[in-house]
Design a protein around this motif. Structure first.
Motif, mmCIF file in Angstrom:
data_model
loop_
_atom_site.group_PDB
_atom_site.id
_atom_site.type_symbol
_atom_site.label_atom_id
_atom_site.label_comp_id
_atom_site.label_asym_id
_atom_site.label_seq_id
_atom_site.Cartn_x
_atom_site.Cartn_y
_atom_site.Cartn_z
ATOM 1 N N MET A 124 77.545 40.508 47.280
ATOM 2 C CA MET A 124 77.781 40.686 45.846
ATOM 3 C C MET A 124 77.454 42.111 45.417
ATOM 4 S SD MET A 124 75.814 38.883 42.618
ATOM 5 C CE MET A 124 74.288 39.801 42.879
ATOM 6 N N THR A 125 76.311 42.622 45.857
ATOM 7 C CA THR A 125 75.899 43.942 45.403
ATOM 8 C C THR A 125 76.660 45.060 46.108
ATOM 9 O OG1 THR A 125 73.979 43.833 46.893
ATOM 10 C CG2 THR A 125 73.636 43.241 44.597
ATOM 11 N N GLN A 126 77.196 44.794 47.280
ATOM 12 C CA GLN A 126 78.086 45.780 47.902
ATOM 13 C C GLN A 126 79.349 45.953 47.068
ATOM 14 O OE1 GLN A 126 78.408 43.911 51.750
ATOM 15 N NE2 GLN A 126 76.954 45.313 52.713
ATOM 16 N N ILE A 127 79.893 44.860 46.573
ATOM 17 C CA ILE A 127 81.059 44.922 45.697
ATOM 18 C C ILE A 127 80.686 45.599 44.379
ATOM 19 C CG2 ILE A 127 82.692 43.509 44.364
ATOM 20 C CD1 ILE A 127 82.413 41.421 46.705
ATOM 21 N N THR A 128 79.523 45.232 43.849
ATOM 22 C CA THR A 128 79.034 45.838 42.609
ATOM 23 C C THR A 128 78.902 47.342 42.764
ATOM 24 O OG1 THR A 128 77.821 43.821 42.027
ATOM 25 C CG2 THR A 128 77.104 45.861 40.979
ATOM 26 N N ARG A 129 78.374 47.776 43.892
ATOM 27 C CA ARG A 129 78.202 49.207 44.153
ATOM 28 C C ARG A 129 79.537 49.954 44.083
ATOM 29 N NH1 ARG A 129 78.191 50.677 50.094
ATOM 30 N NH2 ARG A 129 76.583 49.075 50.243
ATOM 31 N N GLU A 130 80.552 49.427 44.738
ATOM 32 C CA GLU A 130 81.849 50.108 44.766
ATOM 33 C C GLU A 130 82.461 50.197 43.372
ATOM 34 O OE1 GLU A 130 83.107 51.713 47.356
ATOM 35 O OE2 GLU A 130 81.240 51.180 48.351
ATOM 36 N N GLN A 131 82.343 49.137 42.588
ATOM 37 C CA GLN A 131 82.919 49.168 41.249
ATOM 38 C C GLN A 131 82.133 50.091 40.325
ATOM 39 O OE1 GLN A 131 83.446 45.057 39.904
ATOM 40 N NE2 GLN A 131 85.501 45.074 40.774
ATOM 41 N N MET A 132 80.811 50.072 40.420
ATOM 42 C CA MET A 132 80.013 50.949 39.571
ATOM 43 C C MET A 132 80.273 52.418 39.894
ATOM 44 S SD MET A 132 76.348 48.958 39.189
ATOM 45 C CE MET A 132 75.645 50.279 38.192
ATOM 46 N N LYS A 133 80.372 52.734 41.179
ATOM 47 C CA LYS A 133 80.670 54.120 41.566
ATOM 48 C C LYS A 133 81.996 54.577 40.986
ATOM 49 C CE LYS A 133 80.420 56.257 45.262
ATOM 50 N NZ LYS A 133 81.253 56.404 46.445
ATOM 51 N N ALA A 134 82.998 53.699 41.036
ATOM 52 C CA ALA A 134 84.321 54.046 40.515
ATOM 53 C C ALA A 134 84.291 54.279 39.007
ATOM 54 C CB ALA A 134 85.322 52.942 40.862
ATOM 55 N N LEU A 135 83.351 53.641 38.328
ATOM 56 C CA LEU A 135 83.202 53.835 36.890
ATOM 57 C C LEU A 135 82.346 55.048 36.553
ATOM 58 C CD1 LEU A 135 82.572 50.147 35.730
ATOM 59 C CD2 LEU A 135 84.702 51.440 35.589
ATOM 60 N N SER A 171 65.399 39.955 47.045
ATOM 61 C CA SER A 171 65.266 41.314 46.517
ATOM 62 C C SER A 171 65.764 42.334 47.521
ATOM 63 C CB SER A 171 63.808 41.605 46.141
ATOM 64 O OG SER A 171 63.005 41.880 47.274
ATOM 65 N N CYS A 172 65.426 42.142 48.788
ATOM 66 C CA CYS A 172 65.862 43.091 49.819
ATOM 67 C C CYS A 172 67.368 43.027 50.020
ATOM 68 C CB CYS A 172 65.129 42.814 51.127
ATOM 69 S SG CYS A 172 63.372 43.248 51.073
ATOM 70 N N ALA A 173 67.928 41.831 49.955
ATOM 71 C CA ALA A 173 69.384 41.703 50.074
ATOM 72 C C ALA A 173 70.077 42.424 48.927
ATOM 73 C CB ALA A 173 69.773 40.223 50.093
ATOM 74 N N PHE A 174 69.560 42.248 47.717
ATOM 75 C CA PHE A 174 70.156 42.864 46.533
ATOM 76 C C PHE A 174 70.083 44.387 46.619
ATOM 77 C CE2 PHE A 174 71.356 41.899 42.060
ATOM 78 C CZ PHE A 174 71.385 43.201 41.552
ATOM 79 N N VAL A 175 68.892 44.911 46.890
ATOM 80 C CA VAL A 175 68.690 46.361 46.883
ATOM 81 C C VAL A 175 69.440 47.032 48.021
ATOM 82 C CG1 VAL A 175 66.957 48.191 47.117
ATOM 83 C CG2 VAL A 175 66.487 46.190 45.678
ATOM 84 N N SER A 176 69.419 46.442 49.206
ATOM 85 C CA SER A 176 70.107 47.074 50.342
ATOM 86 C C SER A 176 71.614 47.092 50.118
ATOM 87 C CB SER A 176 69.771 46.346 51.643
ATOM 88 O OG SER A 176 70.193 44.999 51.607
ATOM 89 N N GLY A 177 72.163 46.045 49.519
ATOM 90 C CA GLY A 177 73.601 46.039 49.238
ATOM 91 C C GLY A 177 73.983 47.035 48.177
ATOM 92 N N LEU A 178 73.150 47.209 47.173
ATOM 93 C CA LEU A 178 73.484 48.090 46.055
ATOM 94 C C LEU A 178 73.289 49.557 46.403
ATOM 95 C CD1 LEU A 178 74.395 47.842 43.064
ATOM 96 C CD2 LEU A 178 71.990 48.018 42.439
ATOM 97 N N GLN A 179 72.181 49.882 47.049
ATOM 98 C CA GLN A 179 71.900 51.286 47.365
ATOM 99 C C GLN A 179 72.652 51.752 48.600
ATOM 100 O OE1 GLN A 179 67.485 51.742 45.287
ATOM 101 N NE2 GLN A 179 67.651 51.924 47.477
#
Length: 794
Positions: A124-135, A171-179
């Motif tokens: 989920m946060t990997q997808i979130t990361r890509e969309q946030m970067k594009a914005l 928490s680790c899953a969320f942060v590692s996927g996002l960062q």
């Protein structure tokens, strides 16, 4: 070329060089924020003179492309106003996908937690990361790492539940996927709320943390430390409350001593919205902005969000000697360093890619998360409902509402909040946020609200709509509108009772409305004295049951169902949490048997409000299980209360399936340095494919200080075909049991340790005992926060 302009230099070197060239005003501006509620506002031009540290994205456009274009324009303006071209750090909420229009939306955190699957959160946060970067948004004010144990508290849905080990893994899953592995291509995660934000007095938001120092450090700080040590967490947000009389937003003890000292955090601390204001009122520890600014930055607060209200007094505080420039420089350095680490100086503008916002490509991830989270809590032979010709009566407003499948901080609910704020000057959003301009024409009536969610959630179906696609005869009655709390005399159940009499099976949909607003039953600042069903829903269930007891109760809300009557009487109960877009479809699939439920409770369910807070891992002598094991006549009431038992309605980790699982051949191996490995066979003994969520618990039998009755050590989700057997493993270390002894040393004491394989926290299936021959001193920084687990190769 200046050092700060040289991308071959380290982020620290560049930040130090740039800091040395900046004026006092420019430095202070980097610690301040502007909340964007109107992208066309002229105020923004004034607010960003000489640069700005961060910009909060409350309302930046109606589509993802428009948001990207506005951010690009605003970022160029900010850099133009800055003597050194310092870009702003744009931030947004991202608990369940980016909180911006056109972005993918995912189930809320409590729903993810029920899946007991960190891989879903990471994807989920990997997808979130890509969309946030594009914005062009490079900071997320997520995840929420609060340990939630009191259901009166309105923000349960934003958390990963009530267990520090499960929350640490999530928490680790969320942060590692996002960062990501390379922060220059990632988004900075902001873990919140430090510390004990959900452990509040009387369950009321923003009050003091009711916990002792040991509990704050061992329990409530654990998920933060896991994200710091394991994932290099870049940002932390404070709790609104206080402990020991010290507000967390200005506490050197907690922000400098615990967070930066013991936990090893070296990133940026940001204030929760308007939390520093509270130093003046209601804490009454600062007399004015100058005092509050000095207290906050001296205590360890770097940036003020969402505005420059308090830090506008920073310059005077410096002149008066209440703050040293060295202290100011430390905070500015950390902000600049993060911007360099994110690569903002080289790539400050969004690079919008339309294909990233074709959200249909993420459907498999979202649906899998939803399927794995739906939790079957009771089934007396009613489910699955395989007869497609059966006459079904769906009763309850949540049964025909998309809104009731979504929670606070999801994109559509955020849009709803913005529309409400834009239409009513008396409406207050999260953390006291209001809009600059208000127009009543933006007001959402019931029909507009329904259309909003249909537009924001393409392809989503209500539970009723999804059931009608699968069964031949499905009728509906609203029964009782969620969130309306008028007297029962004003509610007419006749239509619902008539449908109950005419139906063969009832699907009774109950729950709450999570978000921000006058009609919500939970959310930020929406706390309650009762944790049972809001309004007259339970009375409706009782009257329906008297007519037709063949009912399936479906509950959707930010917290689990609490209802003695329903648990005692309803033959089937499904906990749907807040499952978002695929929620209606998946719940219908669970009812029909097309999906085998595999969610598990991420928190204990109490029997009533009077038990709050309740959790299985209470310390010995507070846990009723430990009290009941005592001998002697001095135990006056082993039930705990004179009018009820002190035990969970259903325990943490509980969840049923349409198949059965057996466990055998448990092996425990422990090495000299404390590393352990547990292996066990898990077999699907039923006739349907299913997923087992195997849980490993541990207990330090005798210790020099009072310890938890038992603790979760790790979890393992394994998919098994009917009749299939798999061998799984858990790999951890005895330092998961470590604590600070009375001499101030961290250790694992010599003695007996019990390991349990279980399907929930109350019912061990297999156990092994290990005798540790000598006390092991532990480096606190090297602790294991949760056991690794997986399926072994044949």
């Amino acid at each position: 070329m200046e050092i700060y302009q040289d991308s071959s230099r380290s982020a620290g070197e560049r930040a130090k060089d740039l800091l040395s060239k900046m004026s006092l005003e420019e430095k202070i501006n980097q610690l301040e924020c502007y909340l964007l509620t109107n992208p066309d506002s002229e105020v923004m031009e004034k607010e960003t003179q000489n640069g700005i540290g961060s910009i909060g994205m409350m309302n930046a456009g109606r589509t993802s492309r428009e948001v990207s274009e506005n951010i690009s324009r605003i970022q160029q303006m900010v850099m133009r106003h800055s003597r050194f071209g310092i870009p702003a750090l744009f931030h947004v909420e991202a608990l369940a996908g980016p909180g911006a229009p056109g972005c993918a939306d995912f189930p809320l955190s409590i729903t993810n937690a029920a899946s007991f699957n960190g891989e879903n959160v990471k994807r989920m946060t990997q997808i979130t990361r890509e969309q946030m970067k594009a914005l062009g948004i490079r900071m997320a004010l997520s995840p929420v790492l609060d340990i939630a144990r009191d259901l009166r508290y309105g923000r349960i849905g934003e958390t990963f539940g009530g267990d520090p080990t499960l929350v640490s893994e999530m928490s680790c899953a969320f942060v590692s996927g996002l960062q990501g592995d390379d922060l220059s291509q990632g988004v900075a995660a902001t873990a919140k709320h430090f510390l004990g934000c959900a452990q509040v007095e009387a369950g009321i938001n923003q009050t003091r943390a009711v916990a002792d120092e040991r509990e704050l450090e061992e329990v409530f700080a654990k998920p933060f430390e896991a994200a710091i040590r394991n994932c290099g967490l870049k940002s932390v947000m404070n709790s609104y409350g206080e402990a020991n009389g010290e507000p967390f937003c200005a506490s050197s003890r907690y922000l400098r001593g615990l967070l930066r000292g013991k936990l090893g955090f070296d990133g940026v601390v940001v204030s929760d919205y308007h939390s520093i204001d509270r130093l003046i009122q209601p804490f009454y520890v600062a007399k004015d902005k100058e005092d509050a600014a000095a207290m906050a930055i001296n205590g360890g607060m770097d940036m003020e969000f969402p505005s420059r209200f308090i830090y506008s007094g920073m310059e005077q505080a410096l002149r008066d000697g209440k703050v040293t420039e060295e202290t100011l420089n430390e905070s500015v350095y950390r902000v600049l360093k993060l911007k360099f680490e994110l690569g903002l100086f080289e790539a400050p503008l969004p690079v919008f890619e339309e294909k990233l916002f074709d959200n249909a490509q993420y459907d498999d991830v979202i649906r899998r998360t939803t399927e794995e989270s739906i939790t079957l809590l009771k089934n007396e032979g009613v489910l699955p409902l395989t007869d497609k010709s059966v006459k079904i009566g769906v009763i309850g407003q949540p049964g025909d509402s998309l809104r009731h499948l979504y929670g606070a901080y999801t994109a559509p609910v955020t849009t709803e909040m913005v529309m409400d704020l834009m239409s009513d000057a008396g409406t207050v959003g999260m953390a006291g946020v209001k809009m600059e301009t208000v127009n009543e024409e933006n007001a959402l009536n019931d029909e507009k609200r329904r259309r909003l969610f249909q537009e924001q959630c393409p392809g989503a179906k209500t539970i009723l709509e999804a059931l009608r696609e699968q069964y031949e005869s499905v009728s509906y009655a609203e029964g009782y509108p969620v969130g309306i709390c008028d007297s029962m005399e004003q509610i007419d159940f006749d239509e619902a009772k008539k449908l109950a009499a005419e139906s063969e099976v009832l699907v009774v949909c109950v729950g709450g409305k999570n978000g921000v607003g006058k009609k919500c039953t939970s959310g930020e600042g929406i706390d309650s004295t009762q944790v049972e069903l809001p309004g007259g829903q339970e009375e409706l269930v009782k009257q329906l049951y008297a007519i037709n007891p063949n009912m399936i109760v479906v509950h959707t809300d930010a917290k689990p169902l609490v209802s003695r009557f329903i648990y005692d009487n309803a033959p089937a109960i499904i906990e749907g949490w807040l499952p978002c877009r695929f929620g209606g479809q998946v719940i219908a699939d669970v009812i029909s048997g097309d999906v085998n439920p595999s969610g598990h409770l991420p928190m204990d369910i109490p029997k009533s409000t009077g038990q709050m807070p309740y959790y299985y891992s209470q310390r010995n002598a507070s846990s009723m299980d430990s009290i009941r094991s005592c001998v002697g006549d001095f135990i006056v009431n082993q039930d705990g209360y004179i009018d009820a038992k002190r035990e969970a309605e259903l325990p943490f980790g509980y969840g049923l399936s349409y198949t059965e699982f057996s466990y055998s051949d448990m092996v425990l191996l422990v090495s000299q340095n404390g590393a352990y490995r547990v292996e066990v066979d898990v077999k699907n003994t039923g006739e349907r494919d299913g997923s087992a969520v195997v849980q490993l618990y541990g207990k330090d039998e005798i210790a020099s200080v009072v310890r938890p009755y038992k603790e979760l050590l790790g979890v393992c989700r394994v998919n098994l075909k009917a009749g299939e057997c798999a061998r799984i493993f858990f790999s951890g270390n005895l330092n998961q049991f470590a604590f600070e002894n009375l001499a101030g040393k961290y250790c694992v004491e010599a003695g007996t340790f019990r390991f349990e394989i279980a399907s929930d926290s109350r019912t061990p299936v297999l156990e092994r005992v290990y005798e540790q021959p000598e006390t092991l001193e532990v480096n606190w920084r090297d602790r294991v926060y949760y056991a690794q687990s997986g399926r072994m190769e044949n």
